[in-house]
Design an enzyme around this catalytic site. Structure first.
Site, PDB file in Angstrom:
ATOM      1  CG  HIS A  94      -0.629   3.983   4.746  1.00 32.16           C
ATOM      2  ND1 HIS A  94      -1.231   3.260   5.750  1.00 32.16           N
ATOM      3  CD2 HIS A  94      -1.640   4.579   4.061  1.00 32.16           C
ATOM      4  CE1 HIS A  94      -2.544   3.406   5.677  1.00 32.16           C
ATOM      5  NE2 HIS A  94      -2.817   4.190   4.657  1.00 32.16           N
ATOM      6  CG  ASP A 117       4.641   3.125   7.451  1.00 33.15           C
ATOM      7  OD1 ASP A 117       3.720   3.481   6.684  1.00 33.15           O
ATOM      8  OD2 ASP A 117       4.504   2.235   8.308  1.00 33.15           O
ATOM      9  CG  HIS A 118       4.382   0.293   4.183  1.00 29.27           C
ATOM     10  ND1 HIS A 118       4.617  -1.057   4.349  1.00 29.27           N
ATOM     11  CD2 HIS A 118       3.855   0.721   5.350  1.00 29.27           C
ATOM     12  CE1 HIS A 118       4.248  -1.418   5.564  1.00 29.27           C
ATOM     13  NE2 HIS A 118       3.774  -0.362   6.193  1.00 29.27           N
ATOM     14  CG  HIS A 177      -0.342   0.006   2.543  1.00 26.41           C
ATOM     15  ND1 HIS A 177       0.575  -0.936   2.965  1.00 26.41           N
ATOM     16  CD2 HIS A 177      -0.497   0.846   3.611  1.00 26.41           C
ATOM     17  CE1 HIS A 177       0.947  -0.687   4.206  1.00 26.41           C
ATOM     18  NE2 HIS A 177       0.313   0.408   4.625  1.00 26.41           N
TER      19      HIS A 177
END
Length: 279
Positions: free
Chosen positions: A76, A78-79, A74
């Site tokens: 977000h 932090d990814h 996904h």
């Protein structure tokens, strides 16, 4: 035990290595896990934050010419933000669910992937599962050769996933996703944060039980009379010394449960609206 030290490539199996990003915190645990799947051709699952040292570690462990795909569970923050830096270094193709991205994410996929698609490497196949709930565009990936499931933020080790309605989180959908994952035949879970989970079904069942227990707790509070979200959080968590960010996350969880209960007709819609406004 494989290393969770940031920047260190740890072999989890013949086909899988993990590098932890240097972004530890209350929501990320030791940091975001980046997984390198394959040897001759490498799929990088979640390059994490835009951190030069982390991207260098990914390239160093993979050999830049072997990185064929950057695959996102996904988008977000932090990814996904490390995607652009990794693509510049390797020329890899970016794969994600649809063309939709988060408002704070500039990543644009080269190819949209969805439920049932398979990413075919020379040594492996990654089956795509659309697993919304934490985020509308969330995907999990099943490594067919090892029956290993990369769960992103759907199931974590050492913490529970945050379901945030303002970011598209949906508790009803999330529980349906957990029910689907519980039926899969998998050997291990490789989560977006924390260590490998060697008892997949037990951990998923623990997640479901946690959500059901929290829902019952919310209902008990509401039976005593109208309550603000902040009041519900205080009642449920008591005197626990929570990080301020975790207090905010707890409020979002309560909101998600209220929306689910409203949709099921278990609480009045006006109660949900006023509770959230007064949080």
């Amino acid at each position: 035990m494989p290393d969770l030290t940031p920047g260190v490539a740890s072999a989890l199996s013949p086909l899988v290595r993990r590098i932890v990003a240097p972004n530890p915190g209350p929501f990320t645990g030791p940091g975001t896990n980046t997984y390198l799947v394959g040897i001759d051709e490498v799929a990088v699952i979640d390059p994490g934050p835009d951190d030069e040292s982390h991207i260098d570690a990914i390239v160093g462990a993979s050999m830049r010419e072997r990185v064929r795909w950057v695959v996102l569970t996904h988008t977000h923050p932090d990814h996904a933000p490390g995607t652009e830096r990794l693509v510049k270094a390797t020329g890899a193709e970016v794969l994600a669910f649809g063309k939709r991205v988060d408002k704070d994410c500039s990543v644009v996929p080269d190819r949209a992937i969805g439920d049932g698609d398979v990413i075919e490497g020379t040594e492996f196949g990654l089956e795509v599962l659309h697993t919304p709930g934490h985020a509308p565009n969330h995907l999990c990936f099943l490594l067919e050769e090892e029956r290993v499931l990369f769960t992103g933020d759907t199931v974590l080790e050492g913490m529970f996933s945050v379901i945030s309605p303002p970011r598209g989180g949906d508790m009803t959908v999330y529980l349906a996703t957990l029910a689907r994952l519980e039926k899969l035949r998998v050997s291990r879970l490789c989560p977006g944060h924390g260590d490998v989970i060697d008892e997949p079904r037990a951990r998923i069942q623990e997640y479901v039980s946690h959500r059901r227990d929290r829902e019952r707790q919310v209902l008990r509070v509401l039976k005593a009379g109208p309550a603000r979200v902040s009041d519900i959080v205080t009642t449920l968590y008591g005197d626990q010394d929570l990080h301020p960010k975790l207090v905010d996350a707890a409020g979002k969880q309560v909101h998600a449960h209220l929306l689910k209960l409203k949709a099921e007709g278990k609480v009045a819609g006006t109660s949900v609206k006023s509770a959230w406004k007064l949080a």
